[in-house]
Design a protein around this motif. Sequence first.
Motif, PDB file in Angstrom:
ATOM      1  N   LYS A  25     -14.700  -7.662   2.559  1.00 36.25           N
ATOM      2  CA  LYS A  25     -13.931  -8.593   1.715  1.00 36.25           C
ATOM      3  C   LYS A  25     -14.834  -9.611   1.043  1.00 36.25           C
ATOM      4  O   LYS A  25     -14.489 -10.165  -0.014  1.00 36.25           O
ATOM      5  N   GLU A  26     -16.011  -9.865   1.634  1.00 39.27           N
ATOM      6  CA  GLU A  26     -16.932 -10.869   1.113  1.00 39.27           C
ATOM      7  C   GLU A  26     -17.972 -10.296   0.162  1.00 39.27           C
ATOM      8  O   GLU A  26     -18.863 -11.024  -0.295  1.00 39.27           O
ATOM      9  N   ALA A  97     -24.095  -7.476   4.848  1.00 43.47           N
ATOM     10  CA  ALA A  97     -24.455  -8.673   4.094  1.00 43.47           C
ATOM     11  C   ALA A  97     -23.592  -8.729   2.834  1.00 43.47           C
ATOM     12  O   ALA A  97     -23.240  -7.688   2.264  1.00 43.47           O
ATOM     13  N   PRO A  98     -23.260  -9.922   2.349  1.00 39.65           N
ATOM     14  CA  PRO A  98     -22.347 -10.036   1.200  1.00 39.65           C
ATOM     15  C   PRO A  98     -22.808  -9.308  -0.056  1.00 39.65           C
ATOM     16  O   PRO A  98     -21.979  -8.869  -0.852  1.00 39.65           O
ATOM     17  N   ASP A  99     -24.120  -9.162  -0.237  1.00 36.28           N
ATOM     18  CA  ASP A  99     -24.622  -8.495  -1.440  1.00 36.28           C
ATOM     19  C   ASP A  99     -25.085  -7.061  -1.171  1.00 36.28           C
ATOM     20  O   ASP A  99     -25.780  -6.476  -1.994  1.00 36.28           O
ATOM     21  N   MET A 100     -24.691  -6.475  -0.024  1.00 32.64           N
ATOM     22  CA  MET A 100     -25.186  -5.142   0.314  1.00 32.64           C
ATOM     23  C   MET A 100     -24.797  -4.099  -0.735  1.00 32.64           C
ATOM     24  O   MET A 100     -25.654  -3.339  -1.219  1.00 32.64           O
ATOM     25  N   LEU A 101     -23.524  -4.037  -1.086  1.00 29.40           N
ATOM     26  CA  LEU A 101     -23.093  -3.038  -2.063  1.00 29.40           C
ATOM     27  C   LEU A 101     -23.749  -3.272  -3.420  1.00 29.40           C
ATOM     28  O   LEU A 101     -24.185  -2.318  -4.082  1.00 29.40           O
ATOM     29  N   LEU A 208     -33.654   1.172   1.046  1.00 27.93           N
ATOM     30  CA  LEU A 208     -33.601   0.024   0.143  1.00 27.93           C
ATOM     31  C   LEU A 208     -33.433  -1.262   0.957  1.00 27.93           C
ATOM     32  O   LEU A 208     -32.313  -1.660   1.305  1.00 27.93           O
ATOM     33  N   PRO A 209     -34.524  -1.933   1.282  1.00 24.10           N
ATOM     34  CA  PRO A 209     -34.477  -3.050   2.240  1.00 24.10           C
ATOM     35  C   PRO A 209     -33.833  -4.329   1.733  1.00 24.10           C
ATOM     36  O   PRO A 209     -33.493  -5.200   2.537  1.00 24.10           O
ATOM     37  N   ASP A 210     -33.648  -4.469   0.410  1.00 26.99           N
ATOM     38  CA  ASP A 210     -32.979  -5.681  -0.072  1.00 26.99           C
ATOM     39  C   ASP A 210     -31.482  -5.651   0.238  1.00 26.99           C
ATOM     40  O   ASP A 210     -30.813  -6.690   0.189  1.00 26.99           O
ATOM     41  N   ALA A 211     -30.958  -4.464   0.526  1.00 33.06           N
ATOM     42  CA  ALA A 211     -29.582  -4.325   1.012  1.00 33.06           C
ATOM     43  C   ALA A 211     -29.630  -4.330   2.539  1.00 33.06           C
ATOM     44  O   ALA A 211     -30.481  -3.668   3.141  1.00 33.06           O
TER      45      ALA A 211
END
Length: 299
Positions: A25-26, A97-101, A208-211
């Motif tokens: 949801k986040e 994490a909120p920006d994973m997708l 992809l480590p930034d996700a």
Amino acid sequence: MPKIGIVISNYNGWQDTLKCLDSLKEQTFQDFEVVLLDDASTNDSVQQLAPHLAENVVFLPQKTNCGFAAANNIGIRRALEDGAQWVLLLNNDTVCAPDMLERLMQDTPEGAVSCPKMLFLAQPDEIWFAGGTLERSTGKVEHLGGHCKDGPEFSQKKQVNFITFCCVLLPRQVIEQVGLLDEELFMYCEDVDYCMRLGDAGVPMWYLPDAKLWHKAGGTAGGMLSVYYITRNTLYLKCRGRSESYRRLQAAKAVVRGAVSSFAAALLGHKKGRSYGYYCGAKDFAKKRTGRIDSRYLA
């Protein structure tokens, strides 16, 4: 039509599943639909989950326990039917994490399969999976960075030949090319099999480590039961496409190894454990047994 179909399978783990759904949801990227399967939980998971589901969640409770591979296949089919151009397979015992997708969508090369950096939920700065390696001849896999502290060495985007299906992003065209998960495996090693097929098809796999996400680990099974399925399924993959004589030889070697190890553990006064799970898995492979086993089988 959703850009991403997120497939989650729940089995007796509604508390973990609700935490996972809360993290979705986040997300900063919201063009997705969740296809949530309950794989015939034996507790009150369906009743606990149903009142808390958002509008973008399709809930598909199953009447019989069909296993991880089959449940995910049901979810994949539904996501594709609903028009998703990507399918994310996601374990229910994860927190994203909120920006994973958003990161996955930005960083995944065209036509490739990808995964995020995965850390332990209980030790948030400790690596659970930072890409993996697969030895095709044996089916043996290694999680890179396992139990190491997160740091610069795990922060580089790179191509790998194994991705755990705790979390994997699959483009629609790759699924249409490679197919669905092998339901003969029931649970465990379906990702090993699929990564072999991705390799055969020339599909690149990227870490992809930034996700990022955090994984509880061991939420569905564990111990002797996991060893049983991993042993049986690894032998299945190792012997697939080989002669019957080769299959019998590998089965016999594994049964003897498991029997000796299990007997030695019993002599030392240990209760039935991992060695017994290995022995039963090898024995059932020799008998060509597939599918689910009763929870009392290894008692």
